[in-house]
Scaffold this active site. Structure first.
Site, PDB file in Angstrom:
ATOM      1  N   CYS A  46       4.155  22.768 -21.106  1.00  0.00           N
ATOM      2  CA  CYS A  46       2.766  22.376 -20.855  1.00  0.00           C
ATOM      3  C   CYS A  46       1.822  23.569 -20.748  1.00  0.00           C
ATOM      4  CB  CYS A  46       2.660  21.502 -19.606  1.00  0.00           C
ATOM      5  SG  CYS A  46       3.333  22.212 -18.103  1.00  0.00           S
TER       6      CYS A  46
ATOM      7  N   HIS B 247       1.920  20.365 -13.661  1.00  0.00           N
ATOM      8  CA  HIS B 247       1.448  20.176 -15.029  1.00  0.00           C
ATOM      9  C   HIS B 247       0.142  20.935 -15.260  1.00  0.00           C
ATOM     10  CE1 HIS B 247       0.996  18.253 -18.864  1.00  0.00           C
ATOM     11  NE2 HIS B 247      -0.105  17.610 -18.523  1.00  0.00           N
TER      12      HIS B 247
END
Length: 321
Positions: free
Chosen positions: A88, A163
């Protein structure tokens, strides 16, 4: 999102400006990443030119009803899905770079961006995360995994997942590019005057941070900006040529500070690349020879029991094994 399964060789990455800036250097991009501790006007102005904001947060599954902004299936810019775990950070960076007009880049990145130009986000994400050179660049600053617990059949602990997403301006709107979402998220238009897109981005990010408990440290913010070192060097040369020594002296101080930061990043990155198992082994052998290993082990057990007790008092969970 970061996790252990389905990573396809992609390793966890720290939310550290030195790590991101080294990745940008590898990509041949004349940008750096800096920590952003405040969204006030002065802090944002000091980081100009500022191209995007990279937001790290603790990921929790939420319904689309609670999402701010609106999906934009017709988003005209560059957007790639995250199709493997642990990628990510790099996906966020690539999504940001792909939306900066006329950005200078290295030949490998330029070729990758051109090749994926007309692909849908899912296919684009597959191609990006299948790129061996990009995965190697991503992994180059991840701590070496020298000790494996595979095969020991230890109980699997549930860990928090974090994230990265990116906020940036595109086509007079502020967009959120989250590789785990099906489309880019449009957060409204902005006025070019004043702070421009950053005013709208501040509002969106502050509203998101407000959803966490007061005092929570489950997020961090990074600024993708033009490399100030190049700008400062060019400005210093102009001032020296014009004979403005006082102003040049002030700029020298800023240059020294920026150079010191780069030296610190280089040192920290060298530590990240190093395998410290040999050092740890030597220290343990030295403690054993000195008769201090067993007392140190018992003291460590005592400290861990205290940490477990404190965690339980706060409602947390720690492994007692």
């Amino acid at each position: 999102m970061s996790g252990e399964d389905d990573s396809n060789g992609w390793q966890l990455t720290e939310s550290d400006p030195g790590v991101f800036s080294e990745l940008l250097k590898t990509l041949g991009v004349p940008l750096i990443v800096d920590d952003l501790y405040s969204l006030d006007s002065e802090s944002l102005a000091s980081l100009q030119p500022l191209h995007a904001l990279i937001f790290l947060f603790k990921w929790v599954s939420t319904s689309s009803d609670s999402m701010s902004g609106n999906y934009d299936p017709e988003f005209p810019g560059f957007f790639a899905h995250q199709v493997v775990n642990n990628a990510c950070a790099t996906i966020a960076v690539i999504n940001a770079l792909g939306n900066i007009p006329a950005l200078e880049s290295g030949p490998q990145l330029a070729q990758l961006m051109e090749f994926t130009n007309n692909m849908d986000p899912q296919t684009r994400g597959l191609v990006i995360t299948s790129s061996d050179w990009l995965r190697e660049a991503h992994n180059s600053l991840s701590p070496p995994s020298a000790i494996s617990l595979d095969g020991l059949e230890l109980p699997r602990q549930t860990e928090d997942a974090y994230h990265f997403v990116v906020y940036l301006p595109s086509m007079e709107f502020v967009y959120e590019l989250d590789g785990l979402k099906p489309h880019a998220v449009r957060h409204g238009s902005y006025n070019e005057s004043g702070e421009g897109w950053l005013s709208r981005a501040r509002e969106v990010i502050e509203n998101r941070i407000a959803t966490y408990p007061p005092g929570a440290l489950d997020f961090s913010l990074l600024a993708l900006r033009g490399d100030p070192l190049l700008l400062l060097q060019a400005e210093l040369a102009k001032l020296q040529t014009a004979g403005k020594q006082a102003e040049a002296a002030e700029l020298v101080v800023k240059l020294e500070s920026e150079t010191s930061k780069r030296n610190r990043w280089n040192f920290e990155n060298s530590i990240r690349r190093h395998n410290h198992v040999g050092l740890v082994h030597s220290l343990l052998v030295a403690l054993a020879k000195a008769g201090r290993l067993e007392p140190a082990k018992e003291n460590a057990k005592s400290v861990m029991k205290e940490r477990i007790a404190r965690a339980k008092m706060k409602g947390g969970v720690m492994d007692e094994s």
